[in-house]
Design a protein around this motif. Structure first.
Motif, PDB file in Angstrom:
ATOM      1  N   ILE A 117       0.779  -1.229  -0.147  1.00 59.07           N
ATOM      2  CA  ILE A 117      -0.016  -0.070   0.105  1.00 59.07           C
ATOM      3  C   ILE A 117       0.909   1.253   0.095  1.00 59.07           C
ATOM      4  O   ILE A 117       0.321   2.458   0.112  1.00 59.07           O
ATOM      5  CB  ILE A 117      -1.095  -0.140   1.272  1.00 59.07           C
ATOM      6  N   THR A 118       2.127   1.094   0.009  1.00 58.16           N
ATOM      7  CA  THR A 118       3.005   2.515  -0.148  1.00 58.16           C
ATOM      8  C   THR A 118       3.078   2.575  -1.714  1.00 58.16           C
ATOM      9  O   THR A 118       3.659   3.724  -2.054  1.00 58.16           O
ATOM     10  CB  THR A 118       4.078   2.226   0.684  1.00 58.16           C
ATOM     11  N   GLY A 119       2.719   1.633  -2.647  1.00 54.76           N
ATOM     12  CA  GLY A 119       2.993   1.828  -4.008  1.00 54.76           C
ATOM     13  C   GLY A 119       1.812   2.746  -4.586  1.00 54.76           C
ATOM     14  O   GLY A 119       0.846   3.123  -3.914  1.00 54.76           O
ATOM     15  N   ARG A 120       1.834   3.006  -5.842  1.00 58.17           N
ATOM     16  CA  ARG A 120       1.187   4.025  -6.487  1.00 58.17           C
ATOM     17  C   ARG A 120      -0.032   3.361  -6.686  1.00 58.17           C
ATOM     18  O   ARG A 120      -1.317   3.855  -6.055  1.00 58.17           O
ATOM     19  CB  ARG A 120       1.498   3.893  -8.176  1.00 58.17           C
ATOM     20  N   MET A 121      -0.544   2.191  -6.886  1.00 64.97           N
ATOM     21  CA  MET A 121      -2.039   1.644  -6.975  1.00 64.97           C
ATOM     22  C   MET A 121      -2.493   1.281  -5.738  1.00 64.97           C
ATOM     23  O   MET A 121      -3.593   1.570  -5.312  1.00 64.97           O
ATOM     24  CB  MET A 121      -2.099   0.243  -7.950  1.00 64.97           C
ATOM     25  N   GLY A 122      -1.558   0.536  -4.802  1.00 69.88           N
ATOM     26  CA  GLY A 122      -2.042   0.475  -3.372  1.00 69.88           C
ATOM     27  C   GLY A 122      -2.404   1.257  -2.811  1.00 69.88           C
ATOM     28  O   GLY A 122      -3.439   1.210  -1.949  1.00 69.88           O
ATOM     29  N   MET A 166       5.016  -5.793  -5.791  1.00 66.74           N
ATOM     30  CA  MET A 166       5.657  -6.000  -7.314  1.00 66.74           C
ATOM     31  C   MET A 166       5.026  -7.288  -7.571  1.00 66.74           C
ATOM     32  O   MET A 166       4.923  -8.188  -6.909  1.00 66.74           O
ATOM     33  CB  MET A 166       7.073  -6.083  -6.901  1.00 66.74           C
ATOM     34  N   THR A 167       4.699  -7.229  -9.229  1.00 65.78           N
ATOM     35  CA  THR A 167       4.321  -8.545  -9.743  1.00 65.78           C
ATOM     36  C   THR A 167       5.153  -9.899  -9.406  1.00 65.78           C
ATOM     37  O   THR A 167       4.610 -10.951  -9.091  1.00 65.78           O
ATOM     38  CB  THR A 167       4.218  -8.345 -11.453  1.00 65.78           C
ATOM     39  N   SER A 168       6.482  -9.600  -9.255  1.00 65.46           N
ATOM     40  CA  SER A 168       7.330 -10.914  -9.148  1.00 65.46           C
ATOM     41  C   SER A 168       7.152 -11.542  -7.742  1.00 65.46           C
ATOM     42  O   SER A 168       7.238 -12.800  -7.651  1.00 65.46           O
ATOM     43  CB  SER A 168       8.857 -10.249  -9.341  1.00 65.46           C
ATOM     44  N   GLU A 210      -3.993  -7.196  -7.284  1.00 73.55           N
ATOM     45  CA  GLU A 210      -3.751  -6.344  -8.413  1.00 73.55           C
ATOM     46  C   GLU A 210      -3.431  -7.419  -9.646  1.00 73.55           C
ATOM     47  O   GLU A 210      -3.230  -8.639  -9.418  1.00 73.55           O
ATOM     48  CB  GLU A 210      -2.672  -5.331  -8.145  1.00 73.55           C
ATOM     49  N   LYS A 211      -3.436  -7.126 -10.656  1.00 72.06           N
ATOM     50  CA  LYS A 211      -3.017  -7.941 -12.009  1.00 72.06           C
ATOM     51  C   LYS A 211      -1.574  -7.650 -12.308  1.00 72.06           C
ATOM     52  O   LYS A 211      -1.005  -6.595 -11.754  1.00 72.06           O
ATOM     53  CB  LYS A 211      -3.892  -7.410 -13.031  1.00 72.06           C
ATOM     54  N   PRO A 212      -0.852  -8.173 -13.020  1.00 74.47           N
ATOM     55  CA  PRO A 212      -1.028  -9.589 -13.484  1.00 74.47           C
ATOM     56  C   PRO A 212      -0.853 -10.362 -12.076  1.00 74.47           C
ATOM     57  O   PRO A 212      -0.264 -10.104 -11.340  1.00 74.47           O
ATOM     58  CB  PRO A 212      -0.171  -9.767 -14.322  1.00 74.47           C
TER      59      PRO A 212
HETATM   60  N1  LIG Z   1      -5.017  -2.041 -12.101  1.00 73.85           N
HETATM   61  C1  LIG Z   1      -4.181  -1.489 -12.768  1.00 73.85           C
HETATM   62  O1  LIG Z   1      -4.723  -0.566 -13.769  1.00 73.85           O
HETATM   63  C2  LIG Z   1      -2.727  -1.165 -12.431  1.00 73.85           C
HETATM   64  C3  LIG Z   1      -2.208  -0.093 -12.836  1.00 73.85           C
HETATM   65  C4  LIG Z   1      -0.833   0.069 -12.580  1.00 73.85           C
HETATM   66  C5  LIG Z   1      -0.267  -0.981 -11.968  1.00 73.85           C
HETATM   67  N2  LIG Z   1      -0.823  -2.229 -11.523  1.00 73.85           N
HETATM   68  C6  LIG Z   1      -0.274  -3.260 -11.005  1.00 73.85           C
HETATM   69  O2  LIG Z   1      -0.073  -3.106  -9.284  1.00 73.85           O
HETATM   70  C7  LIG Z   1       1.091  -3.557  -9.151  1.00 73.85           C
HETATM   71  C8  LIG Z   1       1.795  -2.411  -8.518  1.00 73.85           C
HETATM   72  O3  LIG Z   1       2.385  -1.387  -9.331  1.00 73.85           O
HETATM   73  P1  LIG Z   1       2.517   0.247  -8.955  1.00 73.85           P
HETATM   74  O4  LIG Z   1       2.493   0.817 -10.272  1.00 73.85           O
HETATM   75  O5  LIG Z   1       1.756   0.476  -7.882  1.00 73.85           O
HETATM   76  O6  LIG Z   1       4.097  -0.100  -8.524  1.00 73.85           O
HETATM   77  P2  LIG Z   1       4.853   0.653  -7.511  1.00 73.85           P
HETATM   78  O7  LIG Z   1       6.397   0.576  -7.723  1.00 73.85           O
HETATM   79  O8  LIG Z   1       4.045   2.046  -7.171  1.00 73.85           O
HETATM   80  O9  LIG Z   1       4.385  -0.042  -5.955  1.00 73.85           O
HETATM   81  C9  LIG Z   1       4.788  -1.372  -5.689  1.00 73.85           C
HETATM   82  C10 LIG Z   1       4.707  -1.646  -4.213  1.00 73.85           C
HETATM   83  O10 LIG Z   1       5.554  -2.947  -4.021  1.00 73.85           O
HETATM   84  C11 LIG Z   1       6.345  -2.714  -2.932  1.00 73.85           C
HETATM   85  N3  LIG Z   1       7.743  -3.455  -3.119  1.00 73.85           N
HETATM   86  C12 LIG Z   1       8.480  -3.010  -4.013  1.00 73.85           C
HETATM   87  N4  LIG Z   1       9.779  -3.947  -3.947  1.00 73.85           N
HETATM   88  C13 LIG Z   1       9.337  -4.879  -3.028  1.00 73.85           C
HETATM   89  C14 LIG Z   1      10.047  -5.962  -2.506  1.00 73.85           C
HETATM   90  N5  LIG Z   1      11.163  -6.094  -2.971  1.00 73.85           N
HETATM   91  N6  LIG Z   1       9.586  -6.414  -1.264  1.00 73.85           N
HETATM   92  C15 LIG Z   1       8.428  -6.012  -1.045  1.00 73.85           C
HETATM   93  N7  LIG Z   1       7.617  -5.020  -1.278  1.00 73.85           N
HETATM   94  C16 LIG Z   1       8.321  -4.273  -2.532  1.00 73.85           C
HETATM   95  C17 LIG Z   1       6.755  -1.220  -3.020  1.00 73.85           C
HETATM   96  O11 LIG Z   1       7.116  -0.530  -1.633  1.00 73.85           O
HETATM   97  C18 LIG Z   1       5.256  -0.589  -3.193  1.00 73.85           C
HETATM   98  O12 LIG Z   1       4.584  -0.574  -2.081  1.00 73.85           O
HETATM   99  C19 LIG Z   1       1.881  -4.253 -10.191  1.00 73.85           C
HETATM  100  O13 LIG Z   1       1.894  -5.684 -10.038  1.00 73.85           O
HETATM  101  C20 LIG Z   1       1.026  -3.450 -11.395  1.00 73.85           C
HETATM  102  O14 LIG Z   1       1.164  -4.629 -12.534  1.00 73.85           O
HETATM  103  C21 LIG Z   1      -2.215  -2.300 -12.103  1.00 73.85           C
END
Ligand SMILES: NC(=O)c1ccc[n+]([C@@H]2O[C@H](COP(=O)([O-])OP(=O)(O)OC[C@H]3O[C@@H](n4cnc5c(N)ncnc54)[C@H](O)[C@@H]3O)[C@@H](O)[C@H]2O)c1
Length: 388
Positions: free
Chosen positions: A14-19, A92-94, A113-115
């Motif tokens: 939840i610190t990420g963009r989507m989360g 992250m997806t991975s 989230e996807k994928p």
């Molecule tokens: N539904 C949609 O339209 C949409 C749009 C963009 C992204 N996404 C998906 O959402 C997911 C996140 O994308 P985002 O753009 O928010 O990315 P982001 O890089 O902004 O966020 C990633 C999150 O994962 C965490 N993270 C990163 N590396 C990590 C690690 N090694 N260990 C633990 N946590 C880690 C980060 O702290 C952050 O909270 C991806 O799977 C992406 O495919 C979906």
């Protein structure tokens, strides 16, 4: 109060963009702050988020800022906590396959989230695990919850199109290279080694959009391109942008009543927008056509279709755009992510399947994988049905 059930949701990433923006800020916190949701039997469910992340200070601050009681850096611990009902992942997806596998084997409902995985094998395996465990699993299919696409689907359900002939989609915008003006998307999106790729990113969306509006995707013919081979990262350093930044796809589709429909979607991070919205889909049928963006949808019925006559020697005398009528909302639309969350929560408490589960997500991963195969081998690839 006895008929209010609280669902505890462990929210990872939840610190990420989507989360943060879509799932915490625009979905779970508003659901909590509106007092939850009322079920058909009159009882209520409400939500209690638990923020999960690697950086304790970050999540502690976020928790304080949003009046959230619990946060933790111990992902495994919270997954296995008896009091956790749902595990959500936007990390992250991975890392997703590992997190979701653990959550499912701990008997938790999962929302993600996807994928869902980096490979089709893993995506299918997750679907099998959830089915065997009998948990409710949901995958974000946000585009289908947007007003434009809801109205487009409504036209299909009303029989507006007659026999549907084709769908064409146009998606993308100019993503700055990053040398003079900073790029507006993260650099990993353009590096293969970090999981970047237009196809991987967008074909899992296009799969559920095509399924949700038209029907099954039977084949894919895709041409990818890396139009901009050098970009500049977040630190202003140049890097090799080796991932595809555009994908031009043609899809054979089949409606539920067996009609064949031709689908085409162009996706590009190297295109300048001359459209009303950043993505638009046009559906043409024998009895009418419609064009939908994220918000708006316009339609033209057979009976009001003009008869253009080709004459390159004369200037255009009519405004083609003015010949369409706007499809009314006839409803109030909430944020798409929140609307899907609410539907998922209802399904989870009822212990039933969510309509967009891990199998649907696996088909999205499959379309991306086979799209890349089609591009690499320069041929049309059949899409086999996945069975669990
Ligand atoms: N539904 C949609 O339209 C949409 C749009 C963009 C992204 N996404 C998906 O959402 C997911 C996140 O994308 P985002 O753009 O928010 O990315 P982001 O890089 O902004 O966020 C990633 C999150 O994962 C965490 N993270 C990163 N590396 C990590 C690690 N090694 N260990 C633990 N946590 C880690 C980060 O702290 C952050 O909270 C991806 O799977 C992406 O495919 C979906």
């Amino acid at each position: 109060m006895s008929d209010t059930r609280t669902l505890r949701i462990a929210m990872n990433g939840i610190t990420g963009r989507m989360g943060y923006r879509q799932h915490l800020l625009r979905s779970i916190l508003p659901i909590r702050d509106q007092g939850g949701i009322t079920l058909a039997d009159g009882s209520k469910i409400t939500v209690e988020p638990i923020l999960v992340g690697r950086n304790e200070n970050k999540i502690k601050d976020l928790a304080a800022q949003h009046d959230v009681d619990e946060y933790t850096t111990d992902l495994d611990g919270i997954i296995n906590d008896d009091k956790t009902d749902i595990v959500f992942d936007a990390s992250m997806t991975s890392l997703r396959y590992g997190t979701l596998s653990k959550a499912i084997s701990a008997g938790k409902h999962v929302y993600t989230e996807k994928p869902t995985a980096e490979t089709l094998d893993e995506a299918v395996d997750l679907a099998k695990q959830a089915q065997a465990a009998g948990v409710t699993a949901g995958v974000v299919h946000d585009k289908l919850y947007l007003p434009g696409l809801i109205k487009l689907r409504r036209l299909v359900d009303e029989g507006f199109f007659g026999r549907i002939l084709s769908l064409r989609g146009e998606f993308g915008y100019w993503v700055w290279e990053g040398d003079v003006q900073p790029a507006q998307r993260p650099s990993w999106n353009y590096r293969l080694a970090d999981g970047g790729s237009m196809t991987t990113d967008m074909y899992c969306h296009w799969n559920y959009v095509l399924e949700g509006i038209i029907g099954k995707v039977k084949t894919v013919t895709s041409r990818t391109a890396t139009h901009i081979p050098t970009r500049w990262d977040e630190n202003g350093q140049p890097y090799d942008a080796d991932a595809d930044d555009a994908a031009y796809g043609i899809f054979d589709l089949e409606t539920p009543n067996g009609d064949e429909v031709v689908g085409q979607i162009n996706s590009s991070w190297a295109v300048r927008v001359y459209r009303d919205e950043l993505v638009e889909f046009q559906v043409d049928g024998t009895h009418g056509s419609a064009v939908a963006g994220l918000q708006k949808c316009v339609a033209q019925a057979r009976s009001t279709t003009p008869k253009p006559v080709w004459n390159p020697d004369l200037p255009v005398t009519e405004s083609y755009r003015d010949q369409w009528v706007e499809v009314p909302d006839n409803d109030t639309f909430d944020n798409g992510f929140k609307a899907q969350w609410e539907e998922f929560l209802r399904d989870a408490v009822a212990g039933r399947e969510h309509r967009f589960g891990l199998l649907s997500a696996a088909r999205g991963v499959q379309l991306a994988e086979l799209g890349l195969k089609s591009a690499a081998e320069r041929r049309t690839v059949e899409i086999p049905e996945i069975t669990l």
